[in-house]
Design a protein around this motif. Structure first.
Motif, PDB file in Angstrom:
ATOM      1  N   THR A   1       0.625   3.222  12.947  1.00  0.00           N
ATOM      2  CA  THR A   1      -0.463   2.255  13.032  1.00  0.00           C
ATOM      3  C   THR A   1      -1.019   2.343  14.449  1.00  0.00           C
ATOM      4  OG1 THR A   1       0.634   0.857  11.418  1.00  0.00           O
ATOM      5  CG2 THR A   1      -1.085  -0.178  12.752  1.00  0.00           C
TER       6      THR A   1
ATOM      7  N   VAL B   1       3.661   0.472   2.921  1.00  0.00           N
ATOM      8  CA  VAL B   1       3.661  -0.719   3.787  1.00  0.00           C
ATOM      9  C   VAL B   1       3.384  -1.962   2.950  1.00  0.00           C
ATOM     10  CG1 VAL B   1       2.776   0.531   5.819  1.00  0.00           C
ATOM     11  CG2 VAL B   1       1.180  -0.649   4.335  1.00  0.00           C
TER      12      VAL B   1
ATOM     13  N   TRP C   1      -1.390 -11.282   5.458  1.00  0.00           N
ATOM     14  CA  TRP C   1      -2.446 -11.799   6.327  1.00  0.00           C
ATOM     15  C   TRP C   1      -2.306 -13.304   6.443  1.00  0.00           C
ATOM     16  CZ3 TRP C   1      -4.513  -7.880   2.879  1.00  0.00           C
ATOM     17  CH2 TRP C   1      -4.868  -6.704   3.541  1.00  0.00           C
TER      18      TRP C   1
ATOM     19  N   ASP D   1      -9.167  -6.858  10.879  1.00  0.00           N
ATOM     20  CA  ASP D   1      -8.745  -7.538   9.652  1.00  0.00           C
ATOM     21  C   ASP D   1      -9.494  -8.853   9.443  1.00  0.00           C
ATOM     22  OD1 ASP D   1      -7.043  -5.528   8.940  1.00  0.00           O
ATOM     23  OD2 ASP D   1      -5.178  -6.611   9.345  1.00  0.00           O
TER      24      ASP D   1
ATOM     25  N   LYS E   1       3.887   7.175   2.725  1.00  0.00           N
ATOM     26  CA  LYS E   1       4.056   5.967   3.547  1.00  0.00           C
ATOM     27  C   LYS E   1       3.823   4.754   2.664  1.00  0.00           C
ATOM     28  CE  LYS E   1       1.549   3.530   7.241  1.00  0.00           C
ATOM     29  NZ  LYS E   1       0.276   3.579   7.991  1.00  0.00           N
TER      30      LYS E   1
ATOM     31  N   TYR F   1      -6.058   4.913   6.812  1.00  0.00           N
ATOM     32  CA  TYR F   1      -6.890   3.705   6.786  1.00  0.00           C
ATOM     33  C   TYR F   1      -7.590   3.714   8.133  1.00  0.00           C
ATOM     34  CZ  TYR F   1      -7.945  -1.183   5.497  1.00  0.00           C
ATOM     35  OH  TYR F   1      -8.558  -2.351   5.145  1.00  0.00           O
TER      36      TYR F   1
ATOM     37  N   GLY G   1      -5.798   0.975  12.901  1.00  0.00           N
ATOM     38  CA  GLY G   1      -5.925   1.842  11.729  1.00  0.00           C
ATOM     39  C   GLY G   1      -4.587   2.430  11.349  1.00  0.00           C
TER      40      GLY G   1
ATOM     41  N   LEU H   1       0.842  -1.199   0.000  1.00  0.00           N
ATOM     42  CA  LEU H   1       0.000   0.000   0.000  1.00  0.00           C
ATOM     43  C   LEU H   1       0.878   1.251   0.000  1.00  0.00           C
ATOM     44  CD1 LEU H   1      -2.569  -0.774   2.880  1.00  0.00           C
ATOM     45  CD2 LEU H   1      -2.960  -0.951   0.415  1.00  0.00           C
TER      46      LEU H   1
ATOM     47  N   LEU I   1       2.369  -6.396   9.416  1.00  0.00           N
ATOM     48  CA  LEU I   1       2.372  -5.131   8.681  1.00  0.00           C
ATOM     49  C   LEU I   1       3.806  -4.621   8.660  1.00  0.00           C
ATOM     50  CD1 LEU I   1       0.408  -3.111   7.455  1.00  0.00           C
ATOM     51  CD2 LEU I   1      -0.027  -2.253   9.743  1.00  0.00           C
TER      52      LEU I   1
ATOM     53  N   HIS J   1     -10.308  -0.543  11.856  1.00  0.00           N
ATOM     54  CA  HIS J   1     -11.095  -1.694  11.387  1.00  0.00           C
ATOM     55  C   HIS J   1     -10.485  -2.958  11.997  1.00  0.00           C
ATOM     56  CE1 HIS J   1      -7.627  -1.258   8.733  1.00  0.00           C
ATOM     57  NE2 HIS J   1      -7.593  -2.576   8.761  1.00  0.00           N
TER      58      HIS J   1
ATOM     59  N   THR K   1       1.568  -5.775   3.621  1.00  0.00           N
ATOM     60  CA  THR K   1       0.772  -6.527   4.599  1.00  0.00           C
ATOM     61  C   THR K   1       0.733  -7.996   4.214  1.00  0.00           C
ATOM     62  OG1 THR K   1      -0.664  -4.596   4.810  1.00  0.00           O
ATOM     63  CG2 THR K   1      -1.470  -6.632   5.748  1.00  0.00           C
TER      64      THR K   1
HETATM   65  O1  PD2 Z   1      -0.955   0.972   6.783  1.00  0.00           O
HETATM   66  C1  PD2 Z   1      -1.366   0.754   7.915  1.00  0.00           C
HETATM   67  O2  PD2 Z   1      -0.837   1.297   8.898  1.00  0.00           O
HETATM   68  C2  PD2 Z   1      -2.486  -0.172   8.082  1.00  0.00           C
HETATM   69  C3  PD2 Z   1      -3.327   0.018   9.141  1.00  0.00           C
HETATM   70  C4  PD2 Z   1      -4.363  -0.854   9.304  1.00  0.00           C
HETATM   71  C5  PD2 Z   1      -2.698  -1.243   7.228  1.00  0.00           C
HETATM   72  C6  PD2 Z   1      -3.742  -2.100   7.479  1.00  0.00           C
HETATM   73  N1  PD2 Z   1      -4.565  -1.922   8.525  1.00  0.00           N
HETATM   74  C7  PD2 Z   1      -4.020  -3.285   6.673  1.00  0.00           C
HETATM   75  O3  PD2 Z   1      -3.362  -3.444   5.618  1.00  0.00           O
HETATM   76  O4  PD2 Z   1      -4.883  -4.096   7.088  1.00  0.00           O
END
Ligand code: PD2
Ligand code: ZN
Length: 278
Positions: A223, A267, A271, A187, A265, A182, A256, A174, A211, A185, A269
């Motif tokens: 985060t 990142v 899962w 996951d 930024k 974001y 979040g 991302l 992450l 939420h 991820t």
């Molecule tokens: O980029 C983040 O910090 C972040 C925060 C919450 C990424 C995600 N959730 C995710 O990819 O699920």
């Protein structure tokens, strides 16, 4: 109903009666939600009045074994030594430093950059994805095992967490620009939503998230875990891992990505799933 609801004396009394009757925290939460209580207020009340039941539920039968020894400060993860800098029991959160080298972070960004598009989120109701104002990043997915770098990172995570590679989704990258965020939420997929059934058929429930921070934003972009009062700063090469034994807010894994205030930024991820994700 909104989060200005207070824990009234009547609610307190009702909760005490629930504890006395031996009702489980999950059931109490569901009744409160069904009668219109805001989830945040309900959780706060349950934690205050029946803390043992709440913790018991969130810690019971974790989908992932307890992987990281809290006493360890450095772990060999396949081909790299990784530092453990923070380890929290509940919610289960571990922060790693140096999971990725600077060169790996840069290379992953360059591989992802030409493939980015506006991030979508899964609509729990239908199981389909759509663009969502709560998620203002751009993203892309690698397939699992796509190329040498992605494979090396996947092998490292599998070794670090002792979780089979086949029980992981493909890496997602991302990018957030200034102001992008974001919003908080979970996951996991909400089993109560009809759309979740189709998603859960492939690999089962999500049980953990890794992450990884591919750069250090100039400002912002941490985060956050609002239910636990924890913020993890985005530092290039570091990663935050969190596990959720069951798909419940009682795991306190609400999280979040805070808005980026300056710079950008990036990142990645990963899962983790309860079963094979093919
Ligand atoms: O980029 C983040 O910090 C972040 C925060 C919450 C990424 C995600 N959730 C995710 O990819 O699920
Ligand atoms: Zn998330």
């Amino acid at each position: 109903m909104d989060s200005r609801q207070a824990i009234t004396p009547e609610l307190r009394e009702w909760l005490i009666a629930q504890v006395a009757a031996g009702h489980r925290a999950e059931r109490v939460l569901a009744s409160m939600q069904a009668s219109g209580w805001d989830t945040g207020v309900a959780l706060e009340a349950i934690r205050e009045i029946m803390p043992d039941a709440a913790d018991e539920l969130a810690l019971a039968a974790p989908a992932m074994p307890d992987l990281v020894d809290d006493a360890a400060h450095r772990l060999l993860a396949h081909d790299r030594q990784v530092d453990v800098v923070v380890s929290i029991r509940h919610p289960r959160i571990v922060v790693f430093r140096d999971l990725l080298s600077d060169a790996e972070c840069d290379a992953l960004i360059e591989l992802a950059r030409p493939r980015l598009s506006r991030s979508e989120t899964v609509v729990n109701r239908t199981g389909e994805s759509e663009v969502n104002a709560a998620r203002t990043s751009q993203g892309m997915f690698f397939s699992r095992g796509e190329g040498e770098l992605v494979s090396a990172i996947e092998a490292r995570i599998a070794a670090l967490l002792q979780w089979p590679l086949e029980r992981g989704e493909g890496l997602q990258v991302l990018r957030y620009g200034v102001g992008a965020e974001y919003r908080p939420h979970f996951d996991y997929f909400d089993p109560a939503q009809p759309g979740s059934q189709a998603i859960l058929k492939r690999g089962g429930q999500r049980v953990g998230t890794v992450l990884m921070y591919l750069n250090t934003p100039e400002s912002g972009g941490a985060t956050t875990f609002p239910d636990a009062g924890i913020e993890v700063q985005a530092l290039r090469g570091s990663a935050v891992f969190f596990a959720y034994g069951q798909p419940s807010p009682l795991t306190r894994t609400l999280h979040g990505g805070a808005p980026v205030q300056a710079g950008e930024k990036w990142v990645a991820t990963k899962w983790l799933r309860a079963g094979r994700f093919d």
